[in-house]
Design a protein around this motif. Structure first.
Motif, short mmCIF file in Angstrom:
data_model
loop_
_atom_site.label_atom_id
_atom_site.label_comp_id
_atom_site.label_asym_id
_atom_site.label_seq_id
_atom_site.Cartn_x
_atom_site.Cartn_y
_atom_site.Cartn_z
N ARG B 190 71.54 31.45 45.80
CA ARG B 190 72.28 31.83 47.33
C ARG B 190 73.57 31.26 47.10
NH1 ARG B 190 68.93 35.35 50.48
NH2 ARG B 190 67.22 36.20 49.40
N ASN B 247 74.54 42.53 50.18
CA ASN B 247 74.51 41.49 50.13
C ASN B 247 74.72 40.82 50.52
OD1 ASN B 247 73.67 39.38 47.94
ND2 ASN B 247 74.33 39.89 46.31
N ASP B 248 74.86 39.58 51.15
CA ASP B 248 75.71 39.11 51.99
C ASP B 248 76.79 38.60 51.78
OD1 ASP B 248 76.40 37.21 54.82
OD2 ASP B 248 74.65 35.74 53.90
N LYS B 250 81.03 39.04 52.37
CA LYS B 250 81.60 40.00 53.06
C LYS B 250 83.52 39.97 52.91
CE LYS B 250 82.18 40.81 58.08
NZ LYS B 250 81.67 42.66 57.60
N TYR B 270 81.43 34.34 51.21
CA TYR B 270 79.95 34.77 50.63
C TYR B 270 79.02 33.94 51.51
CZ TYR B 270 82.10 37.09 46.47
OH TYR B 270 82.26 38.03 45.14
N GLY B 271 77.74 34.23 51.69
CA GLY B 271 76.85 34.01 52.90
C GLY B 271 77.15 33.80 53.79
N SER B 273 76.09 34.98 56.79
CA SER B 273 75.74 35.54 57.22
C SER B 273 75.10 33.87 57.86
CB SER B 273 74.69 36.50 57.39
OG SER B 273 73.52 36.46 56.05
N GLU B 275 72.11 33.15 55.42
CA GLU B 275 71.43 33.92 54.65
C GLU B 275 71.74 33.06 52.72
OE1 GLU B 275 69.19 37.33 53.99
OE2 GLU B 275 68.73 37.47 56.05
N ALA B 277 74.79 34.54 49.47
CA ALA B 277 74.26 36.27 49.18
C ALA B 277 73.31 35.76 47.55
CB ALA B 277 75.91 36.26 48.07
#
Lengths: 598, 598
Positions: B190, B247-248, B250, B270-271, B273, B275, B277
């Motif tokens: 992640r 995927n996480d 954006k 990345y990541g 949120s 959670e 990516a």
């Protein structure tokens, strides 16, 4: 973001050590220079204004640009208010003669002041520059009644002025223009035609705009011998001097440009309604270009100084970033990341920027001092000698500085790395703003042509030889120095001077027989002249700095920095001279084949 | 406006005469080069696509740029449709191996094809370039299952890919990056972190985007030894290969840049949120940079070629304007105004642009041929020898070409005069677009450091000497020529080679003891290498042109043009070598003073 701090210590050094300030200060009307406290006060106050009022609007203007509508042109937010502060403080008329209400400061001092305004906000500074040029043209060419009607409110800054030369088919070749001026029974003229690329042709900074317009009177000779100059106000004046009706002149649009976004570049239509724009003849019929040429040295010098000013701004930005940005480790050094100013190639780039900027400034101020002496010294021989130097050096300075500024401002982008490519960093604005300096007021080609034809071939190189003999004196002083670094500078400068002598002798000897071949190498020759001029001034600066250091005078850290700049210039710029000399003399292949070979 | 016509005759000449095409054509999988008709058909078709599909969108993209919203990035009007045509025609995968569905064309041929796409629309062409780099990285580093899942749809162009290296604190120093990748029980990772300056990080050209992301696994060593490479798709795949959930990852925004407006430069989160990516490790843990370096020569070569491509475009624009613009009379000529191409300094500028563009192209194609041989020749000694040349020449070509392209594209603005400053003319776009070439994929400083440390000091100059001995052979052939012009070229080239030998020997001898001083002169040394490389290829071109002219083969007008370019390059570019050599060896003053001296 992107503050501007005027390099006052450097400016004072150049004024004091390199620009003939003692002789200039003895001129009538030059008290501001003879009193160091007054000089300092003026410089300090200009620095404050540049920093506090103009610099903060620079990026604003770049982003907002100007807005055109049928009703006129709106400048960027804050520009109108800044203009009011500018004229209230009297900055717009420091160089204008006191008999017309100006402050009559010497060109030398005005050059330093102008540099600060241009460094901090080039797009803004160009508006009062244009008005200054126009007032000088009016003084040279207008009747007494036109003078009394128009000059006072231009000098106060209540009105602004423009120069209208270019038409779509008439750029470098002004003689090709077609705007016509039809004489009227009352002695006025009616103008019809379109002008393009008119800086500040329309704006909201002043209540009236006075256009100086080149046009042809019907029946005038072809080409540049049939061009007359007219005064065409945006608003006509009532008998009592109040603003009357709108003249038949209109801004039909503004250009979207690479830079100078806050400076409106207008298409102007004269006589679009069919009535014709009312204008008054300035000077004699068909002699308009002579009046314009009267301002040409001023305008070309100003554009050369834009190059110094933007280079200074770019250097300050790059230096600030190089001090603050931490990235990478030093080869052979520790394991710590360091500010990038520690990296050798970043230092090279910064010194390349700084030493060339200082060289441009020194040449500019020396030239400004010479302009004061050429205009106002009591001894006519001094005036003649200085004028010959000025005439030689104006195209060299304008051409060399504007080309060098492209390199310097582009290097600032490079120092910024990836961030330099992002507009929010502001790193590209100096390049975008200064890129036009090598184009307007005569492209570098035009300057080089002027140099070879009028300044070298016409007098057989006399003015050049007089200048080179001044450099010989500097070389002797460098040779005599105890300091080995100064002798190294001498050796590089001597080789560069020899390279210039060879190429200029060749150009002078061959121009009559083979003008096109010589012109094909004229820009490299001009750049060579400029590099030598810069090297001459940097060598003088090094001598002065060394002398003060030996005598224990002055600010030692500053003086050592100056020595470093001079050494770097000698090691990294002067070695280009020999190549340029060879290039200037070997351009015949550019002329040997037909157009289809391109 | 601003059409682009591929210089096919020139390209074929360089391929045939300068790029070792006979040896390359004998490689397996190189039928396209062994069959001249097939080669021609590919070049012709690429030229048509560049002219008809890509060039018309170039100014559109510059003006429209890209639009960011929370939902994603919208490319400029017409780009999505052009991308569909591009991949349907298979242009996206010509260089990819046939075993993965690509066309496996030799790098040499792909280089010519790519040049056309980049000349006609640099912002567009960079998207498939990035996918190509990523596929090569996947081939080098991905597991078989990842390969089979991801490569096919990248090769068809259905998906695109990106390279995620830079972070705000990690630019040239990739080792400083902080994005972290946490291992999961299922073998995936992640990812959490922010990447900046990610070209085509988000767009609407493809249904999925595969990000290659450098990140650290917790506990990894500090610096560049603790970096791993991950595959992070924008949309995760379902078991059956269909697109699944987002995927996480954006795109948090796009940059406003000096140029390349149509190419989205994204900030990627990345990541965000919480959670993380989902990503898959490529290659071994902590060996991510090795896989990336596998692509580095490709990427640096491509950026160098952007410089050729933009210089060609700028030359075409300047030439068209110079032929069409009528202005001014010739010195010593008649009274008629002439097209400005008749003016000596305009000719100089055009030849300066053209000769340097041709030199860049010739070096590029020679290097491309060498890359093919280094990769696939049957004789390991040939492979080694060619690889040493490639490794030496990649930083030289990338650094020299990208710096030279700034000069060439800026000169196009100059040829356009006032119009060059107006954005509608399109004259500034090549400069704005190419200005980043000296920055991304390693700044010129980084290239020069690589040259001095890894390519000169490490092998004691062996690769350089091998290359210079090839130049000696060319010099002998020039000396033997009956034609005096060729002997003149030899004399300039010989002096430049001597200047390079002196400076490179000095750098090699001093690098261990005084690395910082040598690095302070490393960019001038790199430029000197590049100028000599260009002179070497232009001399070879002149020899080939002269031979064909003597034998009565080929298109005489083209061959004479080529001789003119070679003579001009020798007379106007090679004389810079001696100055650069001196500069490279005299940079110690940049290192003698503390940071406060700047």
């Amino acid at each position: 973001m992107n503050p501007y701090i005027a390099p006052l210590e450097e400016m004072r050094f150049v004024l004091r050590e390199l620009a003939d300030i003692e002789r200039v200060a003895q001129l009538s009307d030059a008290e501001a220079l003879s009193d160091p406290e007054l000089t300092d006060a003026i410089l300090d106050e200009a620095a404050r204004f540049a920093k506090e009022v103009l610099a903060p609007l620079d990026a604003v203007g770049d982003r907002a640009g100007v807005r055109w509508s049928e009703q006129g042109v709106t400048t960027a937010p804050g520009f109108a208010a800044a203009y009011q502060l500018f004229v209230e403080a009297g900055w717009n008329n420091i160089s204008l003669p006191s008999e017309y209400g100006g402050q009559g400061l010497p060109t030398l001092l005005c050059t330093a002041v102008h540099e600060m305004f241009t460094s901090s906000n080039k797009a803004f500074a160009y508006c009062p520059d244009l008005t200054e040029f126009a007032v000088k043209a009016l003084i040279a060419g207008a009747s007494e009644s036109l003078k009394s009607l128009y000059i006072p409110r231009l000098v106060t800054g209540q009105w602004a002025a423009t120069m209208n030369l270019t038409e779509p088919q008439a750029g470098s070749d002004v003689g090709a223009l077609r705007t016509r001026a039809e004489p009227q029974a009352d002695g006025t003229y009616r103008l019809f035609g379109q002008k393009i690329f008119i800086s500040y042709g329309e704006h909201d900074l002043t209540e009236n705009i006075i256009h100086l317009v080149l046009a042809r009177i019907p029946g005038a000779p072809e080409g540049s011998k049939g061009i007359s100059l007219f005064l065409v106000p945006k608003f006509l004046l009532e008998a009592d001097g109040r603003l009357g009706q709108h003249n038949d002149v209109k801004c039909a649009g503004v250009e979207h440009k690479l830079g100078n976004h806050a400076s409106p570049t207008c298409t102007m239509v004269y006589g679009g309604s069919g009535e014709g724009a009312v204008g008054w003849l300035l000077g004699a019929e068909n002699k308009g270009l002579q009046t314009m040429f009267f301002m040409m040295n001023s305008a070309r010098f100003t554009v050369g100084q834009e190059s110094t000013a933007m280079s200074e701004r770019a250097y300050q930005q790059a230096l600030a970033y190089a001090r603050e940005r931490v990235q990478g480790k030093l080869a052979g050094g520790g394991t710590e990341s360091v500010p990038i100013i520690r990296h050798p190639d970043v230092r090279r780039m910064l010194l390349m920027m700084r030493s060339q900027t200082e060289a441009m400034r020194a040449v500019a101020y020396a030239l400004a001092g010479a302009r004061d002496l050429a205009e106002r010294h009591s001894d006519p021989e001094v005036r003649l000698e200085r004028q010959a130097f000025v005439d030689l050096m104006i195209p060299v300075f304008k051409g060399w500085a504007s080309e060098t500024a492209i390199e310097v401002t582009s290097t600032s982008i490079q120092v910024h790395g990836g961030l330099g490519y992002i507009e929010e960093s502001g790193a590209s604005q100096p390049l975008r703003d200064v890129r036009v300096a090598a184009i307007y007021e005569g492209t570098t080609s035009v300057q080089a042509h002027d140099l070879v034809e009028r300044k070298l071939a016409r007098d057989g190189g006399a003015a050049l030889r007089a200048w080179l003999s001044q450099i010989q004196l500097v070389l002797h002083r460098l040779d005599d120095a105890a300091n080995g670094e100064l002798r190294d500078i001498a050796s590089n400068l001597r080789e560069a001077v020899a390279a210039l002598q060879e190429a200029s002798n060749w150009a002078i000897a061959n121009y009559r027989e083979r003008p096109l071949e010589v012109l094909a190498g004229s820009v490299p020759l001009l750049r060579l002249c400029g590099i030598v001029a810069g090297g001459w001034q940097m060598a003088r600066a090094a001598l002065a700095a060394q002398r003060h250091l030996e005598q224990g005078h002055g600010h030692a850290a500053f003086l050592r920095r100056k020595l470093l700049s001079a050494r770097f210039y000698a090691a990294h710029v002067l070695p280009q001279a020999e190549g340029l000399s060879s290039i200037a003399m070997h351009s015949e292949c550019a002329m040997t084949m037909g157009d289809e070979a391109f």
